[in-house]
Design an enzyme around this catalytic site. Structure first.
Site, mmCIF file in Angstrom:
data_model
loop_
_atom_site.group_PDB
_atom_site.id
_atom_site.type_symbol
_atom_site.label_atom_id
_atom_site.label_comp_id
_atom_site.label_asym_id
_atom_site.label_seq_id
_atom_site.Cartn_x
_atom_site.Cartn_y
_atom_site.Cartn_z
ATOM 1 N N SER A 55 8.159 7.501 38.777
ATOM 2 C CA SER A 55 8.095 6.091 38.553
ATOM 3 C C SER A 55 8.585 5.240 39.784
ATOM 4 C CB SER A 55 8.217 5.720 37.098
ATOM 5 O OG SER A 55 7.833 4.382 36.849
ATOM 6 N N ASP A 68 3.975 -0.850 40.670
ATOM 7 C CA ASP A 68 5.064 -0.059 40.906
ATOM 8 C C ASP A 68 4.249 1.435 41.390
ATOM 9 O OD1 ASP A 68 4.163 1.063 38.529
ATOM 10 O OD2 ASP A 68 6.195 1.609 37.855
ATOM 11 N N ASP A 103 1.961 1.796 36.338
ATOM 12 C CA ASP A 103 2.053 1.378 34.969
ATOM 13 C C ASP A 103 2.722 -0.161 34.633
ATOM 14 O OD1 ASP A 103 4.934 2.102 35.657
ATOM 15 O OD2 ASP A 103 4.975 3.664 33.993
#
Lengths: 451, 452
Positions: free
Chosen positions: B98, B240, B244
């Site tokens: 992430s 990102d 998400d």
């Protein structure tokens, strides 16, 4: 029984038991560490487990920072042929070879296309056991690229090596059973390259071995049954990695895999005499062939890596083993099933006559193979006792290259502990069936007493 | 901490070349395969250079226990959740760290409902991993990997069907996108063009080598701001690496703050799509609460962690919610943070309100959040929390995660960190002075434990 077996040449195990993705990754990372993050080729056979093993191998190599060329489904000999041409640091061949469904293995290939030599192999094992892995950071991780243009140079070299004109003129029909292995997709180009009519058997990349993929008479019956229908001149059965070949004659005779090497050696030596390398339990037919051509024969320990490294050391002309393996160093450092088939066809084309006649011309012996079961730790001491018992080997020349071999004028016996199973293997050869059976029975009795 | 490996509720995270090895990934994938049972498992990844290697390791691990890998390739994390349900798979694995920097990578696990594993289920997975006893399948039982074609098709269709796409298309918005060299670099242009947008992008090579800091914080959006003003765009979107979370800039390129993305989404959903309660996590901006409450929606604050917000939303039948870090959740589309629904809702607002983004921003109350951390010994933490509970026993207090105290138009939140020996204090108020005062008072209240 289905345990993991690690050696300096590679690793083998049973899928669902000993051969797990982690073990494979560790081994691949160890090899990647050994190559210091060099260029490594990866090829596999068609077994259902091979894609999983391949994913594990490539991930393990990438972690060590190796650039990977992924050849996909590729016979081990073609992979070996390609390694020096791509200037790779080595390769990993993924194939169960002659082993039955459920097994799979990694074989380590060195930069020259031969097998990793025992000293280097030990180094890989040391890295594996110490888990002293080379680990690339995210910016230096290896990348994997699929390539599919590698077969063309291979077939071009094959075409150059063989007398293709003669083979074409002979107008041959050939039955080949590749056991649904890595050879499937290479049969058509092979037939086109050499110009024979192909009848392909068990050439579906289904992932299932159509039969036990060990080339030997009992697995050659399918081919034999097709020979008359196809009016074929020659039939061949290969292992799933396309390394080994056994022959089927036009009269349906399923020849022992022992005769592949002598026949090809006879053909190769006629054109290019030189040293012959065999292992110490290969049929004496090969010794006779070498003598006929006035060539020297050198015996190596049992195992493909020993034969190939001895071939290199001795600058030999041809090498092989009794299991249907043949290597011609002028072409590559591999036991190459396609080259083997090509040389047999060249021999037929140049000489005329039939394969059955050709096989009959070879000096033949009676061979008896037998196993005596025993715990591995006892096997070695039993062999030791046998060695110090002068009674059974009276008049013989003893050799300790690998296990124990006794040579008499009329035959020989070779006794060694198996590297893969808890047993001692006895193999004996003689002109006379009664004599060979008596010798094997005598040694088996002595060993059974010890075990 | 160099050799950091984090195994926990949000998955397994570590540094490539150090702790996060293919061996580790294959072992966890196998444990996950045992956890979900034999059947299909969707595998997706972001653009990180290590993704290819980790994907191969995950594939091998899944196959070894009889799970069929369904490869989505490089896709947004929310897409994996959609695919799990769409393909009736047993679960999903996303390979992405992430917003962590490029040297990191991670595995995140989703159940067959397309939700990330909650604490209980994550612990069960860890138990299986640690027990290390796996029922490996033999050669005939090994499943064959399948590649999913058009993996984002269903996801994008659901988003586009949710909003008034005709109204958006009519406006032919000029949109600038900063894809952070992540999954957006592969998919976002196509998505926005389906909404009739004229798209211009930066950081749009899907290399996983991030040309900006991975978190879509205002200070990281310089390139996007320049692009918005140079191209005269209506809006700028910053994703990102795994697609998400979303931050938004106005038509001048000015970042409106990633904590306000949820506020815009709440406004769009409550005004035009569905009524109902709103769930946000504890440290989400008070502005979101104001936007929701102005529309008569009740606001619930949950523990930190995406799965906690999602579970609360499903329990409350909440139509919209999310996290202050730019994570918008609309369960009618998918039960997880999704930058694509966030983009669609912002565009819908622009189209329907007939206002510019800077005008829309004016309609959202302004707050200031201040944060600090205080180094403590672990044994001091319980006493700190007890002190605060006593001090605020007559205030509106939430004890889900540390101590969260709500005042009129402000809050203060004190919680122990999961990763460092510190307590984190944050406060939000309409002005910087008020927020600073809140923090100062809280610190003073802790002096019996901490000294001065």
């Amino acid at each position: 029984m289905n345990g993991l077996r690690l050696s300096s040449f590679g690793l083998r195990g049973f899928v669902g038991e000993s051969l797990t993705p982690e073990v494979v990754m560790d081994f691949a990372t160890a090899f990647g560490t050994f190559t210091d993050g060099g260029l490594v080729l990866v090829g596999r056979d068609t077994r259902l487990s091979s894609p999983m093993v391949q994913a594990s191998v490539i991930a393990g190599l990438m972690a060590a920072g190796c650039e990977v060329l992924d050849l996909g489904i590729c016979p081990t000999p073609i992979l070996q042929f390609t390694v020096p041409r791509r200037k790779a640091a080595g390769a990993i061949a993924i194939s169960g070879g002659h082993m039955r469904t459920g097994w799979n293995a990694l074989t380590l290939i060195s930069a020259d296309g031969g097998f990793v030599d025992p000293v280097s192999g030990e180094a890989v094992l040391d890295v594996y056991h110490a888990r002293d892995f080379r680990r690339a950071d995210w910016q230096h991780l290896g990348t994997a690229t699929q390539i599919n243009d590698f077969a063309t140079p291979y077939f071009a070299a094959l075409e150059e090596h063989l007398d293709v004109a003669a083979i074409r003129r002979a107008n041959l029909t050939v039955v080949i059973d590749v056991a649904n292995g890595a050879g499937c997709r290479y049969l058509e180009p092979f037939a086109q390259c050499l110009g024979f009519r192909l009848v392909a058997v068990n050439a579906e990349e289904s992932g299932y071995m159509a039969h036990d993929p060990e080339p030997r008479p009992r697995n050659a019956r399918q081919v034999a049954s097709i020979m008359p229908l196809a009016k074929a001149h020659a039939g061949f059965v290969t292992s799933s990695d396309l390394g080994r070949v056994s022959l089927v004659a036009e009269d349906c005779e399923t020849a022992s895999e022992e005769y592949t090497f002598p026949l090809v050696a006879d053909h190769v030596l006629a054109r290019t005499p030189g040293t012959v390398v065999a292992n110490c339990c290969t049929t004496r037919t090969v010794d006779d062939i070498a003598r006929t051509h006035g060539c020297r024969i050198v015996k190596a320990a049992v195992g493909q890596a020993f034969v190939i490294s001895t071939l290199t050391d001795e600058q030999g002309a041809v090498g092989g083993e009794g299991n249907g393996s043949v290597a011609v160093p002028r072409f590559s450092r591999a036991f190459d099933g396609l080259l083997t088939i090509g040389l047999v066809l060249e021999d037929l084309a140049q000489r005329g006559g039939t394969l059955s006649q050709r096989l009959r011309e070879l000096p033949r012996y009676h061979i008896v193979k037998r196993q005596v079961y025993g715990e591995p730790r006892h096997c070695y001491s039993a062999l030791d006792s046998l060695q110090h018992d002068p009674e059974w080997s009276a008049g013989a020349i003893l050799d300790h290259t690998d296990g124990l071999r006794a040579d008499w004028a009329d035959g020989w016996v070779h006794v060694r502990a198996s590297r893969t199973e808890p047993m001692v293997r006895i193999i004996s050869e003689s002109r006379l069936r009664s004599q060979v059976e008596a010798r094997v029975a005598d040694i088996a009795r002595r060993l059974e007493r010890e075990l | 901490m160099k050799d950091f490996l984090k195994v926990g509720i949000s998955g397994v995270r570590g540094v490539i070349g150090e702790t996060f090895t293919p061996q580790l990934a294959t072992s966890f994938a196998r444990a996950f395969g045992v956890f979900v049972g034999r059947g299909g498992v969707v595998v997706g990844r972001d653009t990180r250079p290590s993704g290819d290697m980790i994907e191969r390791a995950v594939v091998a691990g899944l196959q070894s226990v009889g799970c069929q890998p369904l490869l989505a390739g490089i896709v947004p994390t929310p897409t994996v959740g959609i695919l799990v349900r769409d393909l009736a798979a047993r679960g999903g694995i996303t390979i992405t760290a992430s917003h962590n920097p490029a040297p990191w990578n991670a595995l995140k696990f989703m159940g067959r409902d397309g939700l990330f594993l909650d604490r209980t289920r994550a612990e069960e997975l860890l138990d299986i991993y640690h027990q290390g006893r796996f029922d490996l399948v033999n050669e005939e039982g090994l499943p064959v990997t399948e590649i999913i074609s058009d993996p984002t098709g269903t996801h994008f269709k659901r988003v586009i069907d949710y909003v008034d796409s005709a109204a958006i298309r009519q406006r032919r918005f000029r949109v600038a996108v900063d894809a952070c060299n992540g999954v957006g670099a592969v998919h976002t242009r196509r998505f926005l063009e389906q909404l009739g947008c004229v798209v211009t992008m930066c950081h749009d090579l899907p290399t996983g080598i991030f040309e900006r800091e991975a978190e879509p914080l205002p200070e990281n959006l310089g390139a996007l701001s320049a692009l918005v003003s140079a191209q005269h765009c209506d809006v700028g979107f910053a994703q990102d690496p795994d697609g998400d979370r979303l931050a938004v800039t106005d038509e001048h390129g000015l970042p409106i703050g990633e904590d306000l993305t949820v506020a815009l989404a709440v406004q769009a959903v409550l005004d035009r799509h569905a009524r109902g309660p709103v769930a946000i996590h504890l440290s989400t901006s008070r502005a979101v609460q104001d936007v929701a409450e102005k529309r008569g929606a009740e606001v619930t604050r949950t523990r930190i962690g995406e799965v906690n917000v999602v579970q609360a939303m499903l329990a409350l039948n909440s139509p919209v919610g999310g996290e202050g870090n730019g994570g918008v959740i609309v369960p009618a589309v998918l039960p997880g943070r999704d930058s694509y629904i966030a983009m669609a809702l912002v565009l819908e607002l622009l189209a329907k309100e007939n206002q510019t983004l800077s005008q829309l921003r004016q309609g959202i109350p302004r707050y200031v959040v201040l944060k600090e951390k205080i180094r403590v010994r672990p044994e001091q933490v319980p006493e700190i929390l007890r002190l605060l509970r006593r001090r605020h026993e007559h205030d509106k207090i939430n004890l889900l995660d540390g101590v969260f105290v709500e005042f009129d138009g402000a809050w203060v939140h004190v919680r122990p960190s999961n990763t460092e020996p510190v307590i984190r204090m944050s406060a939000e108020a309409p002005t910087r002075e008020a927020a600073a005062l809140l923090l100062q008072e809280t610190r003073a209240a802790l002096s019996p434990v901490l000294g001065n």
